[in-house]
Design a protein around this motif. Structure first.
Motif, PDB file in Angstrom:
ATOM      1  N   ALA A 130      13.393  -9.194  -7.617  1.00  0.00           N
ATOM      2  CA  ALA A 130      12.005  -8.756  -7.450  1.00  0.00           C
ATOM      3  C   ALA A 130      11.211  -9.008  -8.725  1.00  0.00           C
ATOM      4  CB  ALA A 130      11.964  -7.272  -7.097  1.00  0.00           C
ATOM      5  N   THR A 131       9.920  -9.141  -8.570  1.00  0.00           N
ATOM      6  CA  THR A 131       8.987  -9.199  -9.695  1.00  0.00           C
ATOM      7  C   THR A 131       8.202  -7.885  -9.719  1.00  0.00           C
ATOM      8  OG1 THR A 131       7.159 -10.089  -8.388  1.00  0.00           O
ATOM      9  CG2 THR A 131       8.751 -11.687  -9.295  1.00  0.00           C
ATOM     10  N   PRO A 132       7.496  -7.584 -10.828  1.00  0.00           N
ATOM     11  CA  PRO A 132       6.633  -6.392 -10.812  1.00  0.00           C
ATOM     12  C   PRO A 132       5.646  -6.393  -9.661  1.00  0.00           C
ATOM     13  CG  PRO A 132       6.907  -7.177 -13.058  1.00  0.00           C
ATOM     14  CD  PRO A 132       7.551  -8.205 -12.166  1.00  0.00           C
ATOM     15  N   ASP A 133       5.127  -7.573  -9.278  1.00  0.00           N
ATOM     16  CA  ASP A 133       4.217  -7.637  -8.126  1.00  0.00           C
ATOM     17  C   ASP A 133       4.931  -7.233  -6.844  1.00  0.00           C
ATOM     18  OD1 ASP A 133       1.689  -8.856  -9.275  1.00  0.00           O
ATOM     19  OD2 ASP A 133       3.173 -10.314  -9.932  1.00  0.00           O
ATOM     20  N   ASP A 134       6.200  -7.655  -6.703  1.00  0.00           N
ATOM     21  CA  ASP A 134       6.964  -7.291  -5.511  1.00  0.00           C
ATOM     22  C   ASP A 134       7.146  -5.784  -5.407  1.00  0.00           C
ATOM     23  OD1 ASP A 134       7.326  -9.987  -4.802  1.00  0.00           O
ATOM     24  OD2 ASP A 134       9.165 -10.148  -5.990  1.00  0.00           O
ATOM     25  N   LEU A 135       7.377  -5.115  -6.548  1.00  0.00           N
ATOM     26  CA  LEU A 135       7.619  -3.677  -6.520  1.00  0.00           C
ATOM     27  C   LEU A 135       6.420  -2.913  -5.969  1.00  0.00           C
ATOM     28  CD1 LEU A 135       9.467  -3.084  -9.909  1.00  0.00           C
ATOM     29  CD2 LEU A 135      10.445  -3.144  -7.616  1.00  0.00           C
ATOM     30  N   LEU A 136       5.216  -3.426  -6.214  1.00  0.00           N
ATOM     31  CA  LEU A 136       4.021  -2.742  -5.718  1.00  0.00           C
ATOM     32  C   LEU A 136       3.962  -2.720  -4.205  1.00  0.00           C
ATOM     33  CD1 LEU A 136       1.326  -4.081  -8.218  1.00  0.00           C
ATOM     34  CD2 LEU A 136       2.505  -1.872  -8.253  1.00  0.00           C
ATOM     35  N   ASN A 137       4.715  -3.623  -3.557  1.00  0.00           N
ATOM     36  CA  ASN A 137       4.721  -3.687  -2.088  1.00  0.00           C
ATOM     37  C   ASN A 137       6.120  -3.494  -1.514  1.00  0.00           C
ATOM     38  OD1 ASN A 137       1.819  -4.575  -1.605  1.00  0.00           O
ATOM     39  ND2 ASN A 137       2.508  -6.165  -3.014  1.00  0.00           N
ATOM     40  N   ASP A 138       7.007  -2.907  -2.287  1.00  0.00           N
ATOM     41  CA  ASP A 138       8.381  -2.718  -1.831  1.00  0.00           C
ATOM     42  C   ASP A 138       8.436  -1.693  -0.692  1.00  0.00           C
ATOM     43  OD1 ASP A 138      11.434  -3.089  -2.752  1.00  0.00           O
ATOM     44  OD2 ASP A 138      11.099  -1.005  -2.159  1.00  0.00           O
ATOM     45  N   PRO A 139       9.101  -2.017   0.421  1.00  0.00           N
ATOM     46  CA  PRO A 139       9.094  -1.094   1.572  1.00  0.00           C
ATOM     47  C   PRO A 139       9.791   0.231   1.289  1.00  0.00           C
ATOM     48  CG  PRO A 139      10.575  -2.959   1.958  1.00  0.00           C
ATOM     49  CD  PRO A 139       9.780  -3.282   0.742  1.00  0.00           C
ATOM     50  N   HIS A 140      10.843   0.207   0.475  1.00  0.00           N
ATOM     51  CA  HIS A 140      11.517   1.467   0.156  1.00  0.00           C
ATOM     52  C   HIS A 140      10.620   2.358  -0.699  1.00  0.00           C
ATOM     53  CE1 HIS A 140      14.841   4.224  -0.831  1.00  0.00           C
ATOM     54  NE2 HIS A 140      14.301   4.243  -2.038  1.00  0.00           N
TER      55      HIS A 140
ATOM     56  N   PHE B 120       6.441   6.366  -3.732  1.00  0.00           N
ATOM     57  CA  PHE B 120       6.597   6.259  -5.181  1.00  0.00           C
ATOM     58  C   PHE B 120       5.280   5.914  -5.872  1.00  0.00           C
ATOM     59  CE2 PHE B 120       7.551   3.917  -9.087  1.00  0.00           C
ATOM     60  CZ  PHE B 120       8.296   4.870  -9.756  1.00  0.00           C
ATOM     61  N   PHE B 121       4.620   4.862  -5.426  1.00  0.00           N
ATOM     62  CA  PHE B 121       3.308   4.527  -5.991  1.00  0.00           C
ATOM     63  C   PHE B 121       2.232   5.288  -5.221  1.00  0.00           C
ATOM     64  CE2 PHE B 121       5.676   0.657  -7.266  1.00  0.00           C
ATOM     65  CZ  PHE B 121       5.442   0.715  -8.640  1.00  0.00           C
ATOM     66  N   GLN B 122       1.391   5.977  -5.965  1.00  0.00           N
ATOM     67  CA  GLN B 122       0.335   6.770  -5.349  1.00  0.00           C
ATOM     68  C   GLN B 122      -1.006   6.384  -5.963  1.00  0.00           C
ATOM     69  OE1 GLN B 122       1.508  10.816  -6.126  1.00  0.00           O
ATOM     70  NE2 GLN B 122       3.370  10.679  -4.887  1.00  0.00           N
ATOM     71  N   THR B 123      -2.034   6.373  -5.144  1.00  0.00           N
ATOM     72  CA  THR B 123      -3.380   6.097  -5.631  1.00  0.00           C
ATOM     73  C   THR B 123      -4.147   7.411  -5.669  1.00  0.00           C
ATOM     74  OG1 THR B 123      -3.315   3.902  -4.633  1.00  0.00           O
ATOM     75  CG2 THR B 123      -5.458   4.735  -5.281  1.00  0.00           C
ATOM     76  N   ILE B 124      -4.694   7.711  -6.846  1.00  0.00           N
ATOM     77  CA  ILE B 124      -5.408   8.981  -7.014  1.00  0.00           C
ATOM     78  C   ILE B 124      -6.795   8.707  -7.586  1.00  0.00           C
ATOM     79  CG2 ILE B 124      -3.250  10.235  -7.396  1.00  0.00           C
ATOM     80  CD1 ILE B 124      -4.010  10.332 -10.389  1.00  0.00           C
ATOM     81  N   ASP B 125      -7.662   9.706  -7.509  1.00  0.00           N
ATOM     82  CA  ASP B 125      -8.992   9.633  -8.111  1.00  0.00           C
ATOM     83  C   ASP B 125      -8.937  10.288  -9.483  1.00  0.00           C
ATOM     84  OD1 ASP B 125     -10.716   8.372  -6.144  1.00  0.00           O
ATOM     85  OD2 ASP B 125     -10.290  10.114  -4.887  1.00  0.00           O
ATOM     86  N   HIS B 126      -9.085   9.467 -10.521  1.00  0.00           N
ATOM     87  CA  HIS B 126      -9.154  10.005 -11.876  1.00  0.00           C
ATOM     88  C   HIS B 126     -10.595  10.441 -12.143  1.00  0.00           C
ATOM     89  CE1 HIS B 126      -9.112  10.172 -16.258  1.00  0.00           C
ATOM     90  NE2 HIS B 126      -7.790  10.202 -16.195  1.00  0.00           N
ATOM     91  N   PRO B 127     -10.800  11.564 -12.841  1.00  0.00           N
ATOM     92  CA  PRO B 127     -12.174  12.064 -13.053  1.00  0.00           C
ATOM     93  C   PRO B 127     -13.099  11.067 -13.734  1.00  0.00           C
ATOM     94  CG  PRO B 127     -10.567  13.749 -13.621  1.00  0.00           C
ATOM     95  CD  PRO B 127      -9.792  12.500 -13.350  1.00  0.00           C
TER      96      PRO B 127
ATOM     97  N   THR C 232      -0.663   5.508  -9.784  1.00  0.00           N
ATOM     98  CA  THR C 232       0.284   6.238 -10.611  1.00  0.00           C
ATOM     99  C   THR C 232       1.633   6.258  -9.912  1.00  0.00           C
ATOM    100  OG1 THR C 232       0.620   8.284 -11.879  1.00  0.00           O
ATOM    101  CG2 THR C 232      -0.230   8.512  -9.626  1.00  0.00           C
ATOM    102  N   MET C 233       2.638   6.702 -10.633  1.00  0.00           N
ATOM    103  CA  MET C 233       3.997   6.746 -10.077  1.00  0.00           C
ATOM    104  C   MET C 233       4.424   8.189  -9.883  1.00  0.00           C
ATOM    105  SD  MET C 233       5.716   3.682 -12.353  1.00  0.00           S
ATOM    106  CE  MET C 233       4.682   4.008 -13.800  1.00  0.00           C
ATOM    107  N   ALA C 234       5.061   8.462  -8.776  1.00  0.00           N
ATOM    108  CA  ALA C 234       5.519   9.812  -8.477  1.00  0.00           C
ATOM    109  C   ALA C 234       6.680  10.194  -9.387  1.00  0.00           C
ATOM    110  CB  ALA C 234       5.958   9.901  -7.012  1.00  0.00           C
ATOM    111  N   VAL C 235       6.935  11.491  -9.495  1.00  0.00           N
ATOM    112  CA  VAL C 235       8.133  11.956 -10.188  1.00  0.00           C
ATOM    113  C   VAL C 235       9.345  11.470  -9.378  1.00  0.00           C
ATOM    114  CG1 VAL C 235       9.411  13.970 -10.983  1.00  0.00           C
ATOM    115  CG2 VAL C 235       6.899  13.979 -11.032  1.00  0.00           C
ATOM    116  N   PRO C 236      10.250  10.683  -9.975  1.00  0.00           N
ATOM    117  CA  PRO C 236      11.315  10.053  -9.192  1.00  0.00           C
ATOM    118  C   PRO C 236      12.515  10.962  -8.945  1.00  0.00           C
ATOM    119  CG  PRO C 236      11.445   9.315 -11.447  1.00  0.00           C
ATOM    120  CD  PRO C 236      10.251  10.233 -11.374  1.00  0.00           C
ATOM    121  N   GLN C 237      12.269  12.209  -8.607  1.00  0.00           N
ATOM    122  CA  GLN C 237      13.342  13.169  -8.323  1.00  0.00           C
ATOM    123  C   GLN C 237      12.935  14.038  -7.146  1.00  0.00           C
ATOM    124  OE1 GLN C 237      14.178  15.481 -11.834  1.00  0.00           O
ATOM    125  NE2 GLN C 237      14.333  13.694 -13.164  1.00  0.00           N
TER     126      GLN C 237
END
Length: 426
Positions: free
Chosen positions: A316-326, A332-339, A346-351
Protein backbone atom coordinates in the motif's frame (compact mmCIF):
# COMPACT_ATOMS: atom_id res chain seq x y z
CA UNK A 1 -15.37 12.85 29.54
CA UNK A 2 -13.85 9.52 28.60
CA UNK A 3 -10.69 7.49 28.91
CA UNK A 4 -8.91 5.73 31.79
CA UNK A 5 -6.92 8.88 32.75
CA UNK A 6 -9.99 11.08 33.14
CA UNK A 7 -9.27 13.41 36.09
CA UNK A 8 -5.48 13.42 35.63
CA UNK A 9 -3.97 16.82 34.89
CA UNK A 10 -0.65 17.10 33.01
CA UNK A 11 1.62 20.07 32.34
CA UNK A 12 3.31 19.46 28.98
CA UNK A 13 6.53 21.42 28.42
CA UNK A 14 7.54 19.64 25.21
CA UNK A 15 7.72 20.60 21.55
CA UNK A 16 8.48 18.99 18.18
CA UNK A 17 7.53 15.27 17.95
CA UNK A 18 8.66 13.07 20.85
CA UNK A 19 6.99 14.84 23.76
CA UNK A 20 3.86 15.97 21.91
CA UNK A 21 3.29 12.42 20.63
CA UNK A 22 3.64 11.01 24.14
CA UNK A 23 1.38 13.65 25.65
CA UNK A 24 -1.19 13.18 22.87
CA UNK A 25 -1.42 9.50 23.82
CA UNK A 26 -2.03 10.53 27.43
CA UNK A 27 -4.58 13.10 26.27
CA UNK A 28 -6.36 10.48 24.18
CA UNK A 29 -6.54 8.37 27.34
CA UNK A 30 -8.52 11.15 29.02
CA UNK A 31 -5.89 13.29 30.76
CA UNK A 32 -6.24 17.08 30.73
CA UNK A 33 -3.09 18.19 28.89
CA UNK A 34 -1.97 21.79 29.38
CA UNK A 35 0.42 22.44 26.50
CA UNK A 36 2.80 25.18 27.64
CA UNK A 37 4.22 26.92 24.57
CA UNK A 38 6.38 29.99 24.09
CA UNK A 39 4.44 32.99 22.77
CA UNK A 40 5.59 32.18 19.21
CA UNK A 41 4.28 28.63 19.57
CA UNK A 42 5.66 25.13 19.11
CA UNK A 43 8.19 25.13 16.24
CA UNK A 44 6.33 22.18 14.71
CA UNK A 45 3.40 24.47 13.90
CA UNK A 46 5.27 25.71 10.83
CA UNK A 47 5.80 22.40 9.00
CA UNK A 48 3.82 21.53 5.88
CA UNK A 49 0.94 23.00 3.89
CA UNK A 50 -1.61 24.93 5.92
CA UNK A 51 -4.62 27.20 5.70
CA UNK A 52 -3.43 29.51 8.46
CA UNK A 53 -0.03 30.26 9.89
CA UNK A 54 0.90 28.10 12.84
CA UNK A 55 -1.61 25.33 12.08
CA UNK A 56 0.28 22.93 9.84
CA UNK A 57 -0.67 19.26 9.44
CA UNK A 58 2.21 17.87 11.49
CA UNK A 59 1.15 19.98 14.47
CA UNK A 60 -2.54 19.14 14.00
CA UNK A 61 -1.80 15.41 14.12
CA UNK A 62 0.36 15.57 17.24
CA UNK A 63 -1.58 17.92 19.51
CA UNK A 64 -5.23 16.96 19.76
CA UNK A 65 -6.84 16.62 23.18
CA UNK A 66 -4.70 19.47 24.57
CA UNK A 67 -5.19 23.02 25.77
CA UNK A 68 -2.65 25.67 24.79
CA UNK A 69 -1.18 28.11 27.30
CA UNK A 70 1.32 30.50 25.66
CA UNK A 71 3.75 31.71 28.30
CA UNK A 72 7.10 33.51 28.27
CA UNK A 73 9.19 31.57 30.78
CA UNK A 74 12.15 33.91 30.28
CA UNK A 75 10.30 36.48 32.35
CA UNK A 76 9.98 36.01 36.13
CA UNK A 77 6.24 36.63 35.96
CA UNK A 78 5.89 33.80 33.43
CA UNK A 79 7.85 31.45 35.68
CA UNK A 80 5.59 32.46 38.59
CA UNK A 81 2.53 31.48 36.53
CA UNK A 82 4.11 28.11 35.75
CA UNK A 83 4.91 27.53 39.43
CA UNK A 84 1.26 28.06 40.27
CA UNK A 85 0.21 25.60 37.57
CA UNK A 86 2.67 22.95 38.78
CA UNK A 87 1.05 23.05 42.21
CA UNK A 88 -2.20 21.82 40.60
CA UNK A 89 -1.04 19.05 38.24
CA UNK A 90 -0.41 15.34 38.64
CA UNK A 91 2.36 15.14 36.03
CA UNK A 92 4.99 17.38 34.47
CA UNK A 93 6.56 16.17 31.23
CA UNK A 94 9.36 18.10 29.55
CA UNK A 95 11.95 17.79 26.80
CA UNK A 96 14.31 20.53 27.96
CA UNK A 97 17.75 19.35 29.00
CA UNK A 98 17.86 18.81 32.78
CA UNK A 99 20.42 21.62 33.19
CA UNK A 100 18.03 24.01 31.43
CA UNK A 101 15.25 22.96 33.79
CA UNK A 102 17.54 23.64 36.74
CA UNK A 103 18.36 27.12 35.39
CA UNK A 104 14.62 27.81 35.27
CA UNK A 105 14.29 26.74 38.89
CA UNK A 106 12.43 23.62 37.77
CA UNK A 107 14.64 20.80 39.02
CA UNK A 108 12.81 17.82 40.49
CA UNK A 109 13.72 18.88 44.02
CA UNK A 110 12.34 22.39 43.47
CA UNK A 111 9.13 21.19 41.82
CA UNK A 112 8.56 18.39 44.35
CA UNK A 113 8.95 20.89 47.18
CA UNK A 114 5.78 22.57 45.87
CA UNK A 115 3.97 19.35 44.89
CA UNK A 116 5.27 16.18 46.54
CA UNK A 117 2.91 13.90 44.58
CA UNK A 118 3.98 15.09 41.15
CA UNK A 119 5.26 12.69 38.49
CA UNK A 120 8.24 14.54 36.99
CA UNK A 121 9.08 12.97 33.62
CA UNK A 122 11.83 14.22 31.35
CA UNK A 123 12.71 12.98 27.87
CA UNK A 124 16.40 13.57 27.26
CA UNK A 125 18.69 12.61 24.40
CA UNK A 126 21.04 10.57 26.56
CA UNK A 127 21.11 9.26 30.10
CA UNK A 128 22.30 11.99 32.43
CA UNK A 129 24.82 9.76 34.21
CA UNK A 130 26.90 9.16 31.06
CA UNK A 131 29.45 11.11 29.00
CA UNK A 132 26.88 11.97 26.28
CA UNK A 133 24.58 13.70 28.77
CA UNK A 134 24.86 17.20 27.29
CA UNK A 135 24.70 16.27 23.60
CA UNK A 136 21.79 17.51 21.49
CA UNK A 137 19.42 14.85 20.19
CA UNK A 138 16.93 14.72 17.34
CA UNK A 139 15.30 11.78 15.59
CA UNK A 140 17.87 11.61 12.76
CA UNK A 141 20.78 11.83 15.19
CA UNK A 142 19.43 9.05 17.39
CA UNK A 143 18.69 6.84 14.37
CA UNK A 144 22.34 7.27 13.38
CA UNK A 145 23.58 6.73 16.94
CA UNK A 146 21.79 3.38 17.36
CA UNK A 147 22.85 2.04 13.97
CA UNK A 148 19.58 2.02 12.05
CA UNK A 149 21.10 3.58 8.89
CA UNK A 150 24.07 1.18 9.12
CA UNK A 151 21.70 -1.78 9.31
CA UNK A 152 19.77 -0.41 6.33
CA UNK A 153 23.08 -0.11 4.46
CA UNK A 154 23.58 -3.87 4.66
CA UNK A 155 20.54 -4.04 2.40
CA UNK A 156 20.98 -0.97 0.19
CA UNK A 157 24.77 -0.33 0.27
CA UNK A 158 24.08 3.22 1.47
CA UNK A 159 23.08 4.22 5.00
CA UNK A 160 19.59 5.74 4.97
CA UNK A 161 17.21 6.90 7.67
CA UNK A 162 13.87 5.16 8.23
CA UNK A 163 11.18 7.20 6.45
CA UNK A 164 9.36 8.06 9.69
CA UNK A 165 10.25 9.78 12.95
CA UNK A 166 10.66 6.33 14.46
CA UNK A 167 12.95 7.33 17.34
CA UNK A 168 10.71 10.20 18.43
CA UNK A 169 7.58 8.10 18.28
CA UNK A 170 8.99 4.98 19.96
CA UNK A 171 10.41 7.08 22.80
CA UNK A 172 7.15 9.05 22.96
CA UNK A 173 5.30 5.78 23.52
CA UNK A 174 7.84 4.82 26.20
CA UNK A 175 7.21 8.17 27.90
CA UNK A 176 3.43 7.72 27.92
CA UNK A 177 3.79 4.17 29.26
CA UNK A 178 6.15 5.29 32.03
CA UNK A 179 3.79 8.07 33.11
CA UNK A 180 0.87 5.64 33.31
CA UNK A 181 2.86 3.18 35.42
CA UNK A 182 4.18 5.95 37.69
CA UNK A 183 0.60 7.09 38.29
CA UNK A 184 -0.29 3.51 39.26
CA UNK A 185 2.66 3.42 41.67
CA UNK A 186 1.52 6.70 43.19
CA UNK A 187 -1.97 5.30 43.56
CA UNK A 188 -0.54 2.47 45.67
CA UNK A 189 2.04 4.42 47.66
CA UNK A 190 0.94 8.07 47.56
CA UNK A 191 4.41 9.09 46.37
CA UNK A 192 5.44 10.92 43.24
CA UNK A 193 8.83 10.48 41.61
CA UNK A 194 11.23 11.63 38.89
CA UNK A 195 11.55 9.63 35.67
CA UNK A 196 14.21 9.97 32.98
CA UNK A 197 13.42 8.67 29.46
CA UNK A 198 16.66 8.80 27.41
CA UNK A 199 16.26 8.48 23.65
CA UNK A 200 19.62 6.81 23.00
CA UNK A 201 19.24 4.00 25.53
CA UNK A 202 15.54 3.45 24.73
CA UNK A 203 16.22 3.13 21.01
CA UNK A 204 19.33 1.00 21.56
CA UNK A 205 17.16 -1.52 23.39
CA UNK A 206 14.53 -1.27 20.64
CA UNK A 207 17.02 -1.96 17.83
CA UNK A 208 19.36 -4.39 19.56
CA UNK A 209 16.48 -6.54 20.74
CA UNK A 210 16.48 -7.76 17.13
CA UNK A 211 20.15 -7.31 16.29
CA UNK A 212 22.20 -8.28 19.34
CA UNK A 213 21.81 -11.77 17.84
CA UNK A 214 25.01 -13.85 18.16
CA UNK A 215 26.64 -11.18 20.32
CA UNK A 216 24.13 -12.20 22.99
CA UNK A 217 26.67 -14.85 23.94
CA UNK A 218 30.12 -14.33 25.41
CA UNK A 219 32.26 -15.03 23.50
CA UNK A 220 30.02 -14.03 20.55
CA UNK A 221 28.69 -16.76 18.29
CA UNK A 222 28.33 -14.31 15.38
CA UNK A 223 28.51 -10.59 14.71
CA UNK A 224 25.45 -8.52 15.69
CA UNK A 225 22.63 -8.37 13.13
CA UNK A 226 19.64 -10.66 12.57
CA UNK A 227 20.52 -12.11 9.17
CA UNK A 228 16.94 -12.42 7.94
CA UNK A 229 16.11 -8.78 8.64
CA UNK A 230 19.26 -7.30 7.09
CA UNK A 231 19.25 -9.48 3.97
CA UNK A 232 18.94 -7.15 0.94
CA UNK A 233 16.26 -9.42 -0.55
CA UNK A 234 13.93 -8.93 2.45
CA UNK A 235 11.55 -6.56 0.73
CA UNK A 236 8.10 -6.56 -0.86
CA UNK A 237 8.18 -8.85 -3.88
CA UNK A 238 7.60 -7.53 -7.38
CA UNK A 239 4.66 -9.16 -9.15
CA UNK A 240 3.59 -8.89 -12.78
CA UNK A 241 1.66 -5.69 -12.01
CA UNK A 242 2.91 -4.33 -8.68
CA UNK A 243 4.29 -5.54 -5.36
CA UNK A 244 3.15 -7.83 -2.56
CA UNK A 245 4.28 -8.36 1.01
CA UNK A 246 4.55 -12.07 1.89
CA UNK A 247 5.87 -13.81 4.97
CA UNK A 248 6.40 -17.52 4.36
CA UNK A 249 7.58 -18.09 7.89
CA UNK A 250 6.97 -21.32 9.78
CA UNK A 251 7.33 -24.96 8.71
CA UNK A 252 3.66 -25.23 7.76
CA UNK A 253 3.80 -22.11 5.60
CA UNK A 254 6.81 -23.36 3.67
CA UNK A 255 5.33 -26.83 3.09
CA UNK A 256 2.14 -25.26 1.77
CA UNK A 257 4.04 -22.81 -0.41
CA UNK A 258 6.18 -25.52 -2.01
CA UNK A 259 2.99 -27.52 -2.66
CA UNK A 260 1.33 -24.41 -4.12
CA UNK A 261 4.11 -23.91 -6.68
CA UNK A 262 4.50 -27.64 -7.34
CA UNK A 263 7.97 -28.04 -5.84
CA UNK A 264 7.74 -31.20 -3.69
CA UNK A 265 11.52 -31.57 -4.00
CA UNK A 266 12.06 -28.39 -2.02
CA UNK A 267 9.48 -29.42 0.57
CA UNK A 268 11.57 -32.52 1.25
CA UNK A 269 14.95 -30.79 1.14
CA UNK A 270 16.49 -30.79 4.67
CA UNK A 271 17.88 -27.31 4.02
CA UNK A 272 14.34 -25.93 4.06
CA UNK A 273 12.42 -28.13 6.48
CA UNK A 274 13.41 -26.24 9.66
CA UNK A 275 13.72 -22.58 10.59
CA UNK A 276 17.41 -23.06 11.41
CA UNK A 277 18.10 -24.46 7.94
CA UNK A 278 16.03 -21.79 6.21
CA UNK A 279 17.79 -19.00 8.15
CA UNK A 280 21.15 -20.41 7.06
CA UNK A 281 20.02 -20.38 3.42
CA UNK A 282 17.78 -17.31 3.59
CA UNK A 283 19.63 -15.41 0.86
CA UNK A 284 18.89 -18.14 -1.69
CA UNK A 285 15.28 -18.48 -0.54
CA UNK A 286 14.62 -14.75 -0.82
CA UNK A 287 15.99 -14.76 -4.35
CA UNK A 288 13.88 -17.80 -5.21
CA UNK A 289 10.75 -16.15 -3.83
CA UNK A 290 11.48 -12.97 -5.81
CA UNK A 291 11.66 -14.95 -9.06
CA UNK A 292 8.52 -16.90 -8.23
CA UNK A 293 6.31 -13.94 -7.31
CA UNK A 294 7.21 -12.14 -10.53
CA UNK A 295 5.24 -14.76 -12.50
CA UNK A 296 1.70 -13.70 -11.46
CA UNK A 297 -0.27 -10.56 -10.67
CA UNK A 298 -0.65 -9.25 -7.14
CA UNK A 299 -4.32 -10.19 -7.02
CA UNK A 300 -3.61 -13.72 -8.27
CA UNK A 301 -1.05 -14.24 -5.55
CA UNK A 302 -3.33 -12.79 -2.88
CA UNK A 303 -6.04 -15.30 -3.78
CA UNK A 304 -3.66 -18.27 -3.96
CA UNK A 305 -1.89 -17.42 -0.71
CA UNK A 306 -5.13 -16.74 1.12
CA UNK A 307 -6.43 -20.19 0.19
CA UNK A 308 -3.15 -21.70 1.43
CA UNK A 309 -3.35 -19.66 4.66
CA UNK A 310 0.04 -18.04 4.02
CA UNK A 311 0.31 -14.44 5.30
CA UNK A 312 0.31 -11.91 2.43
CA UNK A 313 -0.93 -8.41 1.68
CA UNK A 314 -0.66 -6.04 -1.27
CA UNK A 315 1.84 -3.20 -0.95
CA UNK A 316 0.00 0.00 0.00
CA UNK A 317 0.92 3.65 -0.40
CA UNK A 318 -0.16 6.48 1.94
CA UNK A 319 -2.80 7.35 -0.68
CA UNK A 320 -4.10 3.77 -0.56
CA UNK A 321 -4.48 3.93 3.23
CA UNK A 322 -6.87 6.87 2.92
CA UNK A 323 -9.25 4.56 1.03
CA UNK A 324 -8.49 1.26 2.73
CA UNK A 325 -11.72 -0.75 3.25
CA UNK A 326 -10.68 -2.08 6.65
CA UNK A 327 -9.72 1.34 7.99
CA UNK A 328 -12.98 2.68 6.58
CA UNK A 329 -14.99 -0.06 8.34
CA UNK A 330 -13.40 0.61 11.74
CA UNK A 331 -13.75 4.40 11.33
CA UNK A 332 -10.02 5.06 11.57
CA UNK A 333 -9.87 8.22 9.45
CA UNK A 334 -12.42 10.77 10.55
CA UNK A 335 -13.30 14.17 9.11
CA UNK A 336 -14.08 16.82 11.69
CA UNK A 337 -14.77 20.56 11.77
CA UNK A 338 -11.84 22.40 13.32
CA UNK A 339 -12.83 25.78 14.84
CA UNK A 340 -10.27 27.67 12.72
CA UNK A 341 -9.04 25.22 10.07
CA UNK A 342 -12.37 24.05 8.69
CA UNK A 343 -12.75 20.45 7.58
CA UNK A 344 -9.69 18.36 8.51
CA UNK A 345 -8.93 14.65 8.53
CA UNK A 346 -7.84 13.09 11.80
CA UNK A 347 -7.10 9.58 13.00
CA UNK A 348 -9.12 7.76 15.64
CA UNK A 349 -7.58 6.35 18.80
CA UNK A 350 -6.45 2.92 17.53
CA UNK A 351 -7.69 0.97 20.57
CA UNK A 352 -10.97 -0.42 21.86
CA UNK A 353 -11.81 -0.44 25.57
CA UNK A 354 -14.90 -2.15 26.96
CA UNK A 355 -15.29 0.41 29.76
CA UNK A 356 -13.32 3.66 29.59
CA UNK A 357 -13.02 4.12 25.82
CA UNK A 358 -10.47 6.82 24.89
CA UNK A 359 -11.78 9.45 22.53
CA UNK A 360 -10.99 12.70 20.72
CA UNK A 361 -12.46 15.46 22.86
CA UNK A 362 -10.85 18.53 21.31
CA UNK A 363 -8.84 19.31 18.15
CA UNK A 364 -5.30 20.74 18.20
CA UNK A 365 -5.38 24.27 19.68
CA UNK A 366 -4.33 27.60 18.23
CA UNK A 367 -1.46 29.36 20.04
CA UNK A 368 -2.66 30.43 23.49
CA UNK A 369 -6.23 29.38 22.77
CA UNK A 370 -6.82 28.39 26.39
CA UNK A 371 -4.48 30.83 28.15
CA UNK A 372 -7.27 32.84 29.78
CA UNK A 373 -9.27 29.88 31.06
CA UNK A 374 -6.17 28.15 32.49
CA UNK A 375 -5.05 31.33 34.25
CA UNK A 376 -8.51 31.63 35.81
CA UNK A 377 -8.39 27.96 36.89
CA UNK A 378 -5.16 28.49 38.83
CA UNK A 379 -6.46 31.51 40.71
CA UNK A 380 -5.89 34.61 38.60
CA UNK A 381 -8.69 37.11 38.32
CA UNK A 382 -10.01 38.19 34.94
CA UNK A 383 -8.13 41.48 35.29
CA UNK A 384 -4.99 39.69 36.38
CA UNK A 385 -5.10 37.38 33.37
CA UNK A 386 -5.60 40.31 31.00
CA UNK A 387 -2.71 42.18 32.62
CA UNK A 388 -0.38 39.23 31.97
CA UNK A 389 -1.48 39.11 28.34
CA UNK A 390 -1.16 42.87 27.84
CA UNK A 391 2.36 42.77 29.34
CA UNK A 392 3.44 40.07 26.89
CA UNK A 393 4.05 37.54 29.66
CA UNK A 394 1.28 35.34 28.31
CA UNK A 395 -0.38 35.21 24.93
CA UNK A 396 -4.11 34.73 24.69
CA UNK A 397 -6.41 33.89 21.86
CA UNK A 398 -6.97 36.86 19.57
CA UNK A 399 -10.71 36.67 19.02
CA UNK A 400 -10.72 39.06 16.05
CA UNK A 401 -7.92 37.15 14.34
CA UNK A 402 -9.65 33.84 14.95
CA UNK A 403 -12.94 35.16 13.58
CA UNK A 404 -11.15 36.30 10.44
CA UNK A 405 -9.51 32.90 10.03
CA UNK A 406 -12.77 30.99 10.40
CA UNK A 407 -14.18 32.70 7.33
CA UNK A 408 -11.39 31.26 5.17
CA UNK A 409 -12.46 27.64 5.04
CA UNK A 410 -11.72 26.05 1.73
CA UNK A 411 -9.37 23.83 -0.21
CA UNK A 412 -6.87 26.64 -0.85
CA UNK A 413 -3.77 26.55 1.31
CA UNK A 414 -0.25 27.82 1.52
CA UNK A 415 2.97 26.52 2.97
CA UNK A 416 3.61 27.53 6.56
CA UNK A 417 7.36 27.61 6.00
CA UNK A 418 6.82 30.19 3.23
CA UNK A 419 4.53 32.22 5.47
CA UNK A 420 7.09 32.30 8.25
CA UNK A 421 9.83 33.38 5.86
CA UNK A 422 7.89 36.44 4.72
CA UNK A 423 5.84 37.37 7.78
CA UNK A 424 7.00 38.47 11.24
CA UNK A 425 6.55 36.01 14.10
CA UNK A 426 3.22 36.25 15.85
Amino acid sequence: MSGPLNGIRIADMTMNVLGPYGSQILGDMGADIIKIEPPEGDTLRGIGPCRHKGMGPYFLNLNRNKRSLALDLKKPEGKAVLDRILETVDVLIFSFRPKAMARLGLSYEEVAARNSRIIYCGASGFGQNGPYADRPAYDDLIQAAVGLPALQARKTDEPVYVAAAIADRVVGMALSSAVGMALYHREKTGRGQAIEIPMFETMTEFVMGDHLYGATFEPPLSRPGYVRMINPERRPYRTRDGHIGVLVYNDKHWRRFFELIDRPDMAADPRYTSIAGRTEHIEYLYGFLAETFATKTTREWEELLERADIPAIALATPDDLLNDPHLDAVGFFQTIDHPTEGRIRTMAVPQRWSESQPDIRRPAPTIGEHTREILLEVGFTQDGAESLIEAGIARGRNDRSVARDVEVRGPSHTNCNELISREPSC
